[in-house]
Design a protein around this motif. Structure first.
Motif, PDB file in Angstrom:
ATOM      1  N   SER A 129       0.823  -1.207   0.000  1.00 48.64           N
ATOM      2  CA  SER A 129       0.000   0.000   0.000  1.00 48.64           C
ATOM      3  C   SER A 129       0.859   1.260   0.000  1.00 48.64           C
ATOM      4  O   SER A 129       1.959   1.273   0.534  1.00 48.64           O
ATOM      5  CB  SER A 129      -0.938  -0.001   1.203  1.00 48.64           C
ATOM      6  N   VAL A 130       0.316   2.289  -0.633  1.00 46.44           N
ATOM      7  CA  VAL A 130       0.982   3.596  -0.665  1.00 46.44           C
ATOM      8  C   VAL A 130       0.051   4.636  -0.057  1.00 46.44           C
ATOM      9  O   VAL A 130      -1.169   4.510  -0.125  1.00 46.44           O
ATOM     10  CB  VAL A 130       1.370   4.010  -2.110  1.00 46.44           C
ATOM     11  N   PRO A 131       0.605   5.664   0.567  1.00 50.08           N
ATOM     12  CA  PRO A 131      -0.232   6.717   1.155  1.00 50.08           C
ATOM     13  C   PRO A 131      -0.898   7.548   0.055  1.00 50.08           C
ATOM     14  O   PRO A 131      -0.242   7.931  -0.907  1.00 50.08           O
ATOM     15  CB  PRO A 131       0.750   7.543   1.975  1.00 50.08           C
ATOM     16  N   THR A 132      -2.183   7.793   0.223  1.00 51.47           N
ATOM     17  CA  THR A 132      -2.914   8.585  -0.775  1.00 51.47           C
ATOM     18  C   THR A 132      -3.473   9.886  -0.216  1.00 51.47           C
ATOM     19  O   THR A 132      -3.736  10.810  -0.973  1.00 51.47           O
ATOM     20  CB  THR A 132      -4.083   7.761  -1.366  1.00 51.47           C
ATOM     21  N   ARG A 133      -3.676   9.961   1.096  1.00 49.49           N
ATOM     22  CA  ARG A 133      -4.282  11.156   1.689  1.00 49.49           C
ATOM     23  C   ARG A 133      -3.834  11.306   3.137  1.00 49.49           C
ATOM     24  O   ARG A 133      -3.661  10.324   3.847  1.00 49.49           O
ATOM     25  CB  ARG A 133      -5.804  11.045   1.638  1.00 49.49           C
ATOM     26  N   VAL A 134      -3.670  12.544   3.579  1.00 43.50           N
ATOM     27  CA  VAL A 134      -3.329  12.858   4.969  1.00 43.50           C
ATOM     28  C   VAL A 134      -4.376  13.825   5.504  1.00 43.50           C
ATOM     29  O   VAL A 134      -4.685  14.826   4.857  1.00 43.50           O
ATOM     30  CB  VAL A 134      -1.917  13.487   5.075  1.00 43.50           C
ATOM     31  N   SER A 135      -4.922  13.499   6.674  1.00 39.84           N
ATOM     32  CA  SER A 135      -5.880  14.377   7.353  1.00 39.84           C
ATOM     33  C   SER A 135      -5.301  14.752   8.716  1.00 39.84           C
ATOM     34  O   SER A 135      -4.781  13.885   9.419  1.00 39.84           O
ATOM     35  CB  SER A 135      -7.226  13.665   7.553  1.00 39.84           C
ATOM     36  N   LEU A 136      -5.405  16.023   9.077  1.00 41.08           N
ATOM     37  CA  LEU A 136      -4.878  16.517  10.342  1.00 41.08           C
ATOM     38  C   LEU A 136      -5.985  17.178  11.148  1.00 41.08           C
ATOM     39  O   LEU A 136      -6.854  17.849  10.587  1.00 41.08           O
ATOM     40  CB  LEU A 136      -3.751  17.526  10.094  1.00 41.08           C
ATOM     41  N   ASP A 137      -5.936  17.012  12.480  1.00 40.07           N
ATOM     42  CA  ASP A 137      -6.933  17.604  13.377  1.00 40.07           C
ATOM     43  C   ASP A 137      -6.222  18.154  14.607  1.00 40.07           C
ATOM     44  O   ASP A 137      -5.547  17.420  15.319  1.00 40.07           O
ATOM     45  CB  ASP A 137      -7.950  16.544  13.781  1.00 40.07           C
ATOM     46  N   SER A 138      -6.390  19.461  14.846  1.00 41.51           N
ATOM     47  CA  SER A 138      -5.730  20.117  15.983  1.00 41.51           C
ATOM     48  C   SER A 138      -6.703  20.398  17.129  1.00 41.51           C
ATOM     49  O   SER A 138      -6.342  21.063  18.075  1.00 41.51           O
ATOM     50  CB  SER A 138      -5.117  21.439  15.535  1.00 41.51           C
ATOM     51  N   ASP A 139      -7.929  19.934  17.053  1.00 35.79           N
ATOM     52  CA  ASP A 139      -9.031  20.231  17.970  1.00 35.79           C
ATOM     53  C   ASP A 139      -9.557  21.648  17.775  1.00 35.79           C
ATOM     54  O   ASP A 139     -10.641  21.965  18.225  1.00 35.79           O
ATOM     55  CB  ASP A 139      -8.669  20.001  19.442  1.00 35.79           C
ATOM     56  N   GLU A 140      -8.810  22.524  17.136  1.00 36.47           N
ATOM     57  CA  GLU A 140      -9.283  23.863  16.794  1.00 36.47           C
ATOM     58  C   GLU A 140      -9.781  23.875  15.352  1.00 36.47           C
ATOM     59  O   GLU A 140     -10.645  24.666  14.994  1.00 36.47           O
ATOM     60  CB  GLU A 140      -8.156  24.905  16.932  1.00 36.47           C
ATOM     61  N   ASP A 141      -9.197  23.003  14.529  1.00 36.70           N
ATOM     62  CA  ASP A 141      -9.463  23.005  13.099  1.00 36.70           C
ATOM     63  C   ASP A 141      -9.053  21.643  12.554  1.00 36.70           C
ATOM     64  O   ASP A 141      -8.318  20.897  13.207  1.00 36.70           O
ATOM     65  CB  ASP A 141      -8.627  24.120  12.446  1.00 36.70           C
ATOM     66  N   ASP A 142      -9.526  21.325  11.366  1.00 41.27           N
ATOM     67  CA  ASP A 142      -9.045  20.118  10.702  1.00 41.27           C
ATOM     68  C   ASP A 142      -8.905  20.406   9.219  1.00 41.27           C
ATOM     69  O   ASP A 142      -9.487  21.333   8.690  1.00 41.27           O
ATOM     70  CB  ASP A 142      -9.957  18.918  10.967  1.00 41.27           C
ATOM     71  N   GLY A 143      -8.067  19.612   8.568  1.00 42.81           N
ATOM     72  CA  GLY A 143      -7.823  19.782   7.144  1.00 42.81           C
ATOM     73  C   GLY A 143      -7.209  18.516   6.591  1.00 42.81           C
ATOM     74  O   GLY A 143      -6.722  17.667   7.335  1.00 42.81           O
TER      75      GLY A 143
END
Length: 145
Positions: A66-80
């Protein structure tokens, strides 16, 4: 008459007790209101950019390719989130992903990586990264395994 006098004296004592307690009660209530307004302020929040390298190798060991296709980040203030760039050999780069984060205070950033193997359903893994002392406009490099 003694019953009436005794009853009057009890009422009188209650009245005196309430009269004596009223200023104390008022002071306690006022003190509570004063201290309630002095609650600690939330840490300041600002925009920070995240980018780096990501791999699925440690999350999904061989023989999975498998290869990485997407990264999601969450700071509790915002997500992207955002797609990865040039996934090769289970590795890729990502970002920049801009998020509002707490500044000058520690917080946990949650990173979720989506990995995809040919002919298989996508899988995700999550990492929690502790960050501290960020400044508005920082670019933070992350290597997620």
């Amino acid at each position: 008459m003694s019953t009436r006098t005794s009853r009057m004296s009890r009422i009188s004592r209650r009245s005196r007790t309430l009269t004596t307690m009223a200023p104390i009660l008022a002071a306690v209530l006022a003190g509570g209101l004063l201290t309630a307004g002095q609650a600690s302020a939330a840490p300041p929040v600002g925009t920070v950019n995240f980018s780096g390298k990501v791999t699925c190798k440690n999350a999904f060991p061989a023989p999975n390719n498998s290869v990485p296709t997407r990264v999601s980040l969450d700071s509790d203030e915002d997500d992207g989130s955002g797609p990865t760039n040039n996934p090769v050999n289970r590795r890729a780069t990502f970002g920049p992903i801009s998020l509002d984060t707490p500044l000058d205070s520690p917080f946990n950033l949650t990173a979720e990586v989506t990995c995809k193997a040919p002919g298989k359903q996508p899988q995700t893994f999550t990492r929690t990264i502790t960050l501290d002392s960020l400044t508005e406009g920082d670019t933070v490099p992350l290597n997620i395994k």
